[in-house]
Design a protein around this motif. Sequence first.
Motif, PDB file in Angstrom:
ATOM      1  N   GLY A 183      11.964   3.901  11.612  1.00 14.13           N
ATOM      2  CA  GLY A 183      11.127   4.888  11.334  1.00 14.13           C
ATOM      3  C   GLY A 183      10.359   5.631  12.924  1.00 14.13           C
ATOM      4  N   HIS A 189       2.111  18.642   3.034  1.00 14.28           N
ATOM      5  CA  HIS A 189       2.870  18.180   4.328  1.00 14.28           C
ATOM      6  C   HIS A 189       4.017  18.113   4.114  1.00 14.28           C
ATOM      7  CE1 HIS A 189      -1.453  17.454   6.811  1.00 14.28           C
ATOM      8  NE2 HIS A 189      -1.149  19.129   6.365  1.00 14.28           N
ATOM      9  N   LYS A 190       4.158  17.718   3.092  1.00 11.77           N
ATOM     10  CA  LYS A 190       6.009  16.904   2.904  1.00 11.77           C
ATOM     11  C   LYS A 190       6.358  17.988   2.059  1.00 11.77           C
ATOM     12  CE  LYS A 190       3.778  13.003   2.551  1.00 11.77           C
ATOM     13  NZ  LYS A 190       3.438  12.013   1.742  1.00 11.77           N
ATOM     14  N   ASN A 197      16.254   5.142  10.618  1.00 13.10           N
ATOM     15  CA  ASN A 197      15.383   4.242   9.166  1.00 13.10           C
ATOM     16  C   ASN A 197      14.160   3.212  10.100  1.00 13.10           C
ATOM     17  OD1 ASN A 197      17.972   5.792   7.663  1.00 13.10           O
ATOM     18  ND2 ASN A 197      19.336   3.899   8.641  1.00 13.10           N
ATOM     19  N   LYS A 214      11.222  15.892   4.875  1.00 13.56           N
ATOM     20  CA  LYS A 214      10.044  15.117   3.197  1.00 13.56           C
ATOM     21  C   LYS A 214       9.115  13.949   3.465  1.00 13.56           C
ATOM     22  CE  LYS A 214      13.413  15.641  -0.394  1.00 13.56           C
ATOM     23  NZ  LYS A 214      15.000  15.607   0.101  1.00 13.56           N
ATOM     24  N   LYS A 215       8.669  13.466   4.748  1.00 14.18           N
ATOM     25  CA  LYS A 215       7.514  12.267   5.210  1.00 14.18           C
ATOM     26  C   LYS A 215       6.991  13.301   5.504  1.00 14.18           C
ATOM     27  CE  LYS A 215      10.088   8.459   6.201  1.00 14.18           C
ATOM     28  NZ  LYS A 215      11.138   7.976   7.552  1.00 14.18           N
ATOM     29  N   ASP A 216       5.261  13.058   6.456  1.00 12.10           N
ATOM     30  CA  ASP A 216       4.273  14.657   6.915  1.00 12.10           C
ATOM     31  C   ASP A 216       4.498  15.003   7.733  1.00 12.10           C
ATOM     32  OD1 ASP A 216       2.121  15.139   7.310  1.00 12.10           O
ATOM     33  OD2 ASP A 216       1.119  13.826   6.443  1.00 12.10           O
ATOM     34  N   LYS A 224      15.826  14.436   5.173  1.00 11.83           N
ATOM     35  CA  LYS A 224      14.689  12.685   5.510  1.00 11.83           C
ATOM     36  C   LYS A 224      13.420  12.969   5.666  1.00 11.83           C
ATOM     37  CE  LYS A 224      18.145   9.318   3.790  1.00 11.83           C
ATOM     38  NZ  LYS A 224      18.607   8.026   5.144  1.00 11.83           N
ATOM     39  N   THR A 225      13.842  13.330   7.476  1.00 16.57           N
ATOM     40  CA  THR A 225      12.137  13.404   8.065  1.00 16.57           C
ATOM     41  C   THR A 225      11.357  14.454   7.269  1.00 16.57           C
ATOM     42  OG1 THR A 225      13.650  13.414   9.782  1.00 16.57           O
ATOM     43  CG2 THR A 225      11.212  13.900  10.445  1.00 16.57           C
ATOM     44  N   TYR A 262      14.070  11.853  12.180  1.00 20.09           N
ATOM     45  CA  TYR A 262      13.366  10.223  11.687  1.00 20.09           C
ATOM     46  C   TYR A 262      14.494   9.046  11.850  1.00 20.09           C
ATOM     47  CZ  TYR A 262       8.505  10.978  11.357  1.00 20.09           C
ATOM     48  OH  TYR A 262       7.166  10.735  10.973  1.00 20.09           O
TER      49      TYR A 262
END
Lengths: 374, 364
Positions: free
Chosen positions: A41, A210-211, A39, A105-107, A102-103, A37
């Motif tokens: 988005g 999912h994270k 910054n 850690k999102k869905d 980092k990615t 991702y």
Amino acid sequence: MNQKGLILFCSLFLLSGCWDQSLLSETKLISAGGIDYENDGKVISTVAVPQAIAAESGEENVANQIFSTSGFTARQSRLKLDREVSERLDASKNLVLVFGEKTAKKDIYLLLDVFYRDPKSSLNAKLAITKGKASDVISTKFEETTSSIGVGEYLRDIIRSAEESATVPEENIQSICPLLFDPGQDFALPYLVPRKDVVDVEGIALFSGHKMAGTITGPDAVIYVLLTGEKSTISMATTKKILKGQKENILNYASIKIKKNKRDFKVNVSSDGKISAHIDLKTKVVVTEYPSDKLGDEKVLKKLEKNLSRVMTKDATKIIKQLQEMNSDPFGVGRKVMAFHYPTWKKIKWSEEYPKINFTASVDVEIIGHGIIE
Amino acid sequence: MNKHTITYRQLFFVIVQTQIGVGILSLPFSLFTIAKIDGWMSLLLAGIFVQFSILAIWKLCERFPQQTIFDILPKIMGGKLGVVFNFLYTLHFLFITVLILILYNNIVSKWIFFQTPGWVIIFTLAMVGVYFISSTPRELARFFMLVTPLLLVLFFFILYAYTDVHFLYILPMGETGFLTILKGSKDAVISLLGFDAALVFLAYTNGTSTKKLKVISFASLCVTLFYCFIIFTTYIFFNPMEIVIVPEPVLYMLKAFSFKIIERTDLIFLSLWVVSVATSFIGYLFVTVKGVQKILSLKHHKKAAPYLGIVVGIIATIPSSKLETLMWSKYIGMTSLILSVFSPILLLLLAAIRNKKEKEVISS
């Protein structure tokens, strides 16, 4: 007879037509992909396409072409890539898919959807999470990738060898799919750390839903794999510090290779609704390194067994505590509650309950061999 | 001996091959949408229901030996009404063949041939069908027997899934309740269709009456167990939450496996599955063409075969979107329930009340 022959002859031309051909010369086969991702988005896709270059000595060298674009979704960025590249990009032979930390850690399901939806995508590609950015792992020229193999093969091989040494559990894009959807079980993926000219499989990245929720690195990852109930892999080995204060520090350690691992996994719900879980491992090991020697003595052997059991139980308990803190349930305690204690399951919210349950582990080591010296 | 007869053993293969068809791929999904993880129980239940229809079909054909449903109908209903019903049944079987083509085209164009126009896919299968039904029932039965070992290959492919299954997914068992399981069995019965081909094929079968019944029941049992095995496997391979988004679980499951030589196991599976689809298509097309022959009083059904192939093919190209396909399969499924599953029982009752019966004509 003649008429039949004519029909057969005609059908030779009529039935062999192909709309659905994709010629190898018109495609660029992706061997590794990375997703990050940005910054703002946006999704950055990075792909590696190995191209064989004939060298003078007759050996084939592989040059990695790296392409990267950004878009609002994983597919959009891929389509953009397609426009940049001279031939059609084809991901059906993809070997590895890497996500930046980092990615992850999102869905991650939002990014994986395109892989599950496309009938041509390779579902058995390995997945990995990397420290930093995935694009760095894909685009860096590592020592080994410059010589003879593409980055995809290189990454797949290091993940595979980590699987063999039981540092990471065996997973691919499809095998995590049921777990992504399971409210009662999570999963773990290999965690890569790029160094200057190599990539290290440092341990595992654990997921909660999912994270990504955290990592377990180093020798603890082996204990984790043991706890998943993996019976044995080709070189499932670990080194443990079992003593303190020996003359030489190295004498404090023993290395073992696990020959057989048996898991007994129990989940209980008490009458007042308290959930408890216990994993009991019975492992048969071979000592591969023990500088103190004297293993011919039964007393020494028993003591070593006891020490190893103690240390590994401690490690296992520590790992389980870490997992509960991350709210990651890769062993499927929730799944067992759902399957065997459904009324309880309906009443509770698992993500709130799991960190609070009484979850213990014990490891019982039995030495069945110690190499060719005593 | 008459070339048109088949042995009772061959009847087994005819029924099995007609039953196993397009449904095999999407059945686990469609059952799951209703009965959740207890879908496999719905199927077993459906197997029992189907047995009643089979009993009725057998008893009906026993009353009128060596006659197909199209001969029997006018005899029970009387002349004019018989013709109407013959027409109705022919249309019904015709639409089943159309549905097979539609679903076949749907899956093939989704999984393998993305660029190939739908009508090409449809007409190649229709052509195969026309070719086969111009032959005698015996040749048909022999072919069906010949391709039956392929089902074993499919079985072993699916067996491989057990390297990565989660048995806990099937638990808790029976949580959905009996009524839901019963509701699910409606769809399951539709997937077991194919035994109704016996309405025509029984007329050509040699052997004692009990043997015939045994053979049809055994065929239906085999298919039920095979389906149940498939459903059970997919339910423990996929998470209950995941299967909702996977309309062809069997293929999806196989897509994840790859061996040294075979990378896309699902494609191998599909090419064997095509044979199964072709056999059930051929089975039904033969039944249909027999109906057409009766209505038009043709000497031989061969004459009608090419026209039937074209008609069926053209109708099959009509639905263009997924939703339309769904609607077609819903309505055709409903008519099948009425005409293939329930009405044999009613017809039998009617025949019993009116006391219509014929003695066997011994022909050697």
